[in-house]
Design an enzyme around this catalytic site. Structure first.
Site, PDB file in Angstrom:
ATOM      1  N   LYS A 143      33.074  43.884  35.544  1.00  0.00           N
ATOM      2  CA  LYS A 143      33.986  44.951  35.163  1.00  0.00           C
ATOM      3  C   LYS A 143      35.293  44.400  34.608  1.00  0.00           C
ATOM      4  CE  LYS A 143      32.558  47.712  39.183  1.00  0.00           C
ATOM      5  NZ  LYS A 143      33.082  48.247  40.467  1.00  0.00           N
ATOM      6  N   ASP A 155      37.109  30.411  35.461  1.00  0.00           N
ATOM      7  CA  ASP A 155      37.662  29.586  36.540  1.00  0.00           C
ATOM      8  C   ASP A 155      36.785  28.349  36.691  1.00  0.00           C
ATOM      9  OD1 ASP A 155      38.730  28.522  38.808  1.00  0.00           O
ATOM     10  OD2 ASP A 155      38.175  30.155  40.138  1.00  0.00           O
TER      11      ASP A 155
HETATM   12  P1  5GP Z   1      33.900  31.508  37.335  1.00  0.00           P
HETATM   13  O1  5GP Z   1      32.431  31.793  37.373  1.00  0.00           O
HETATM   14  O2  5GP Z   1      34.354  30.904  36.015  1.00  0.00           O
HETATM   15  O3  5GP Z   1      34.363  30.680  38.496  1.00  0.00           O
HETATM   16  O4  5GP Z   1      34.666  32.851  37.521  1.00  0.00           O
HETATM   17  C1  5GP Z   1      34.470  33.860  36.664  1.00  0.00           C
HETATM   18  C2  5GP Z   1      34.657  35.236  37.288  1.00  0.00           C
HETATM   19  O5  5GP Z   1      35.220  35.165  38.603  1.00  0.00           O
HETATM   20  C3  5GP Z   1      35.620  36.009  36.470  1.00  0.00           C
HETATM   21  O6  5GP Z   1      34.942  36.720  35.462  1.00  0.00           O
HETATM   22  C4  5GP Z   1      36.265  36.919  37.482  1.00  0.00           C
HETATM   23  O7  5GP Z   1      35.476  38.067  37.655  1.00  0.00           O
HETATM   24  C5  5GP Z   1      36.261  36.104  38.750  1.00  0.00           C
HETATM   25  N1  5GP Z   1      37.549  35.375  38.929  1.00  0.00           N
HETATM   26  C6  5GP Z   1      37.793  34.066  38.754  1.00  0.00           C
HETATM   27  N2  5GP Z   1      39.097  33.767  39.005  1.00  0.00           N
HETATM   28  C7  5GP Z   1      39.684  34.917  39.352  1.00  0.00           C
HETATM   29  C8  5GP Z   1      41.037  35.286  39.707  1.00  0.00           C
HETATM   30  O8  5GP Z   1      41.982  34.486  39.753  1.00  0.00           O
HETATM   31  N3  5GP Z   1      41.255  36.584  39.984  1.00  0.00           N
HETATM   32  C9  5GP Z   1      40.265  37.531  39.937  1.00  0.00           C
HETATM   33  N4  5GP Z   1      40.615  38.769  40.242  1.00  0.00           N
HETATM   34  N5  5GP Z   1      38.984  37.238  39.599  1.00  0.00           N
HETATM   35  C10 5GP Z   1      38.702  35.945  39.302  1.00  0.00           C
END
Ligand code: 5GP
Ligand code: MG
Length: 244
Positions: free
Chosen positions: A88, A150
């Site tokens: 979302k 992230d």
């Molecule tokens: P990744 O798979 O790259 O670790 O993280 C991707 C997803 O994790 C993002 O699309 C998001 O939904 C969530 N996410 C990662 N870091 C954050 C953050 O600092 N705040 C929030 N609210 N969601 C995050």
């Protein structure tokens, strides 16, 4: 509401990686920021939940306009892009980007795709895909719109699926990336973002390694409704979101 403390909202492009991608590195205090948003109306239930204003709405909009212009200049104008919104969190950014592309007269199709990898403030490491991939991506130029990258887990697990559908091309467009140009994290080889091919990306802002909320980004479904991007306060973390 009382949301004071350090405010970080400055662009520093000097550390942006080489190439066409301009990443705004957000980490320098700018005292104008609190004035800009002083009079905005936030839900009273969020009082004291937020500690630091990281990126205000005006910066988000102006950066999104720039990204739309770059996209418009890089893709043909006589065939539609397929713009995929990863739900979302990227929804507000996606809609803003689409609006800007419409202003530029750029043709596009839209798709929505649901994935989930976070629980609370932690990445679970497992990415849940909730549906089949859209057929519209076949043989078309595809842009995947994300709110934040992230660890990169979400995208590294999603991209092979989309590539199986044989799009003409596939690029990522993420409003935020974490730690990309943060000196203190130079040694962090665990950050998958660095391993993803940067030439395949449009990126809005590089931010410090903090959990951020607002502009679609949630903490257990809370704060998606904020128009600006914030770092949560200890109170906010303790509240724990809506618990969904
Ligand atoms: P990744 O798979 O790259 O670790 O993280 C991707 C997803 O994790 C993002 O699309 C998001 O939904 C969530 N996410 C990662 N870091 C954050 C953050 O600092 N705040 C929030 N609210 N969601 C995050
Ligand atoms: Mg997301």
């Amino acid at each position: 509401m009382n949301c004071s403390s350090t405010i970080y909202v400055t662009e520093n492009l000097s550390k942006a990686p080489a190439g066409d991608i301009r990443i705004h590195d957000v980490r320098h205090p700018n005292s104008n920021a609190l004035n800009i948003i002083k009079n905005i109306n936030y839900p009273s239930i969020y009082k004291n939940h937020l500690s630091t204003l990281l990126i205000d709405r005006y910066m988000i909009i102006s950066r999104t306009k720039e990204i739309a212009k770059t996209i418009h200049s890089e893709y043909p104008h006589d065939e539609p892009l397929v713009i995929v919104c990863i739900l979302k969190g990227s929804s507000p950014f996606f809609h803003c980007l689409c609006r800007e592309l419409s202003e530029l007269g750029h043709p596009y199709m839209i798709e929505f795709y649901r994935m989930k990898s976070y629980e609370g403030t932690e990445s679970t490491g497992k990415v849940q895909q909730m549906q089949e991939l859209p057929e519209s991506v076949v043989a078309r130029n595809v842009i995947i719109v994300e709110d934040i990258v992230d660890t990169g887990n979400t995208l590294t697990s999603f991209l092979p699926f989309i590539k199986k559908k044989r799009p003409k091309s596939c690029k990522i467009c993420s409003l935020l990336v974490k730690r990309l140009t943060d000196d203190s994290d130079q040694g962090s080889s665990s950050n998958v973002v660095k391993e993803l091919d940067l030439d395949d990306k449009f990126v809005g802002f590089s931010i410090p390694d903090a959990f951020v909320v607002g502009y679609g980004l949630d903490f257990n479904e809370m704060y998606r409704d904020l128009s600006d991007i914030w770092i949560l306060s200890d109170v906010g973390i303790k509240v724990g979101g809506y618990g969904l």
